[in-house]
Design a protein around this motif. Structure first.
Motif, PDB file in Angstrom:
ATOM      1  N   THR A 123       1.048  -1.035  -0.214  1.00 11.78           N
ATOM      2  CA  THR A 123       0.220   0.124  -0.054  1.00 11.78           C
ATOM      3  C   THR A 123       0.902   0.989   0.008  1.00 11.78           C
ATOM      4  O   THR A 123       0.821   1.949  -0.766  1.00 11.78           O
ATOM      5  CB  THR A 123      -1.289   0.166   1.425  1.00 11.78           C
ATOM      6  N   SER A 124       1.500   1.264   0.415  1.00 10.87           N
ATOM      7  CA  SER A 124       2.948   2.141   0.468  1.00 10.87           C
ATOM      8  C   SER A 124       3.168   3.014  -0.656  1.00 10.87           C
ATOM      9  O   SER A 124       3.732   3.735  -1.113  1.00 10.87           O
ATOM     10  CB  SER A 124       3.540   2.131   2.105  1.00 10.87           C
ATOM     11  N   SER A 129       1.397   3.396  -3.176  1.00  7.71           N
ATOM     12  CA  SER A 129       1.048   5.265  -3.421  1.00  7.71           C
ATOM     13  C   SER A 129       2.222   6.110  -3.348  1.00  7.71           C
ATOM     14  O   SER A 129       1.789   7.112  -4.681  1.00  7.71           O
ATOM     15  CB  SER A 129       1.068   5.821  -1.674  1.00  7.71           C
ATOM     16  N   ALA A 189      -5.201   3.394  -1.207  1.00  6.36           N
ATOM     17  CA  ALA A 189      -4.984   3.679   0.796  1.00  6.36           C
ATOM     18  C   ALA A 189      -7.089   2.810   0.725  1.00  6.36           C
ATOM     19  O   ALA A 189      -7.242   1.888   1.134  1.00  6.36           O
ATOM     20  CB  ALA A 189      -5.378   5.033   1.677  1.00  6.36           C
ATOM     21  N   TRP A 220      -6.597   8.143   4.356  1.00  8.59           N
ATOM     22  CA  TRP A 220      -6.291   8.330   4.583  1.00  8.59           C
ATOM     23  C   TRP A 220      -5.038   8.316   6.034  1.00  8.59           C
ATOM     24  O   TRP A 220      -4.707   7.417   7.065  1.00  8.59           O
ATOM     25  CB  TRP A 220      -4.599   9.495   3.924  1.00  8.59           C
TER      26      TRP A 220
END
Length: 326
Positions: free
Chosen positions: A107-108, A111, A164, A220
């Motif tokens: 996920t990090s 993004s 997110a 977020w």
């Protein structure tokens, strides 16, 4: 639908039917119900409410055209980073059942990758807003220039929302998304009522963009507080530096006394080259990113995947990967 359903029905005949547990049935209906609510929210509020209020509250019908054109251009350009986000979404959902720690790391990274696509496109679009409107739409659309810039800049939070939101979908945390989505929708409507009568399309752009930003920040914040997702701040700083370098070059070209057409002809390739070169110099992407992005390229359609692979080779060359590993 028929083409997609036919092979599914055929494959289902090869597996045994088992009774669906009551708990799973409840979760499925809850998930689908909340998803339907989010879909209706998207259709009724995010996609249509600003246009409806422009029709009702603004006597100048040109304002409707200004907003529609600007919103449409930004939405189409956002499909570029959204393509990568959507390609990662299925993997994110699958990882929730296999390896949650990997899901949080993904996920990090997702993004970051979406921002790498969204920032140069949307900020670059804002920088060339004036010559773009003059060349493509003509002098009648000059009042749409500030609308174009606001829509482009405030589309950035919306672009980075997908990773997110996918995590919250995977965790079945849709109640939070729907609740805060309704709050953001209410903000959108209130800002429409307050800004459209006096500012027309520009007011609608601010209303939609600020409400979308509120939704993105809320989602977020939920992800960062509730789940062990950590954003790589050094990478974001290097990405911001590369984007600022691109914006400085593009704005410098736009400020010259050249014709609007020549500004576009020079600014677009110059901005792209500066961003790519500075991204490589600032080492925005590392060897792990190269491996992930090359895997991602296999998930993309061939017309997109092949150029994307060559782009990854430029941003993170194989020789640089060897040196870093040593």
């Amino acid at each position: 639908m028929a083409v997609k359903i036919s092979p599914v029905l055929k494959s289902m005949k090869t597996v045994d039917r088992v009774p669906l547990p009551v708990e799973i049935r409840k979760r499925m209906f809850s998930f689908s119900g909340l998803s339907t609510g989010l879909m209706l929210l998207q259709i009724v509020i995010w996609d249509r409410s600003d246009i409806v209020f422009l029709k009702l509250l603004q006597p100048d019908i040109r304002q409707l055209a200004f907003f529609s054109v600007c919103f449409s251009v930004a939405d189409r350009l956002m499909r570029v980073p959204q393509t990568f986000a959507n390609a990662l979404s299925a993997t994110q959902m699958a990882e929730y059942g296999r390896d949650k720690d990997r899901l949080f790391r993904m996920t990090s990274k997702a993004s970051t990758y979406v921002l790498i696509g969204a920032l140069p496109i949307l900020i670059g679009l804002a920088c060339i807003g004036a010559p773009f409107v003059r060349v493509v739409y003509g002098s009648q659309y000059l009042p749409a220039i500030p609308v174009f810039i606001v829509v482009a800049l405030l589309s950035i939070p919306k672009a980075v929302l997908t990773p997110a939101q996918t995590l919250l979908y995977s965790a079945e945390d849709l109640g939070f998304v729907l609740k805060w989505g309704c709050a953001a929708a209410a903000i959108n409507v209130l800002l429409d009522l307050a800004l459209i009568p006096s500012h027309g399309a520009l007011g609608a752009a601010w209303a939609n963009g600020l409400a979308q930003s509120f939704a993105a920040i809320s989602i977020w914040a939920r992800v960062l507080i509730r789940y062990p997702v950590r954003i790589d701040k050094p990478v974001l700083l290097r990405l911001a530096a590369a984007t600022l370098a691109m914006a400085a070059v593009v704005l410098g070209i736009v400020a010259t006394p050249l014709s609007s057409f020549m500004k576009l002809v020079l600014a677009v390739p110059a901005g792209a080259i500066v961003f790519l070169v500075t991204s490589r110099l600032f080492m925005v992407l590392q060897k792990d990113d190269r491996r992930r992005l090359l895997i991602l390229s296999t998930l993309l359609p061939t017309p997109v995947g092949s150029p994307f692979k060559r782009l990854v080779d430029f941003l993170v060359p194989q020789s640089g990967v060897v040196e870093v590993s040593r």
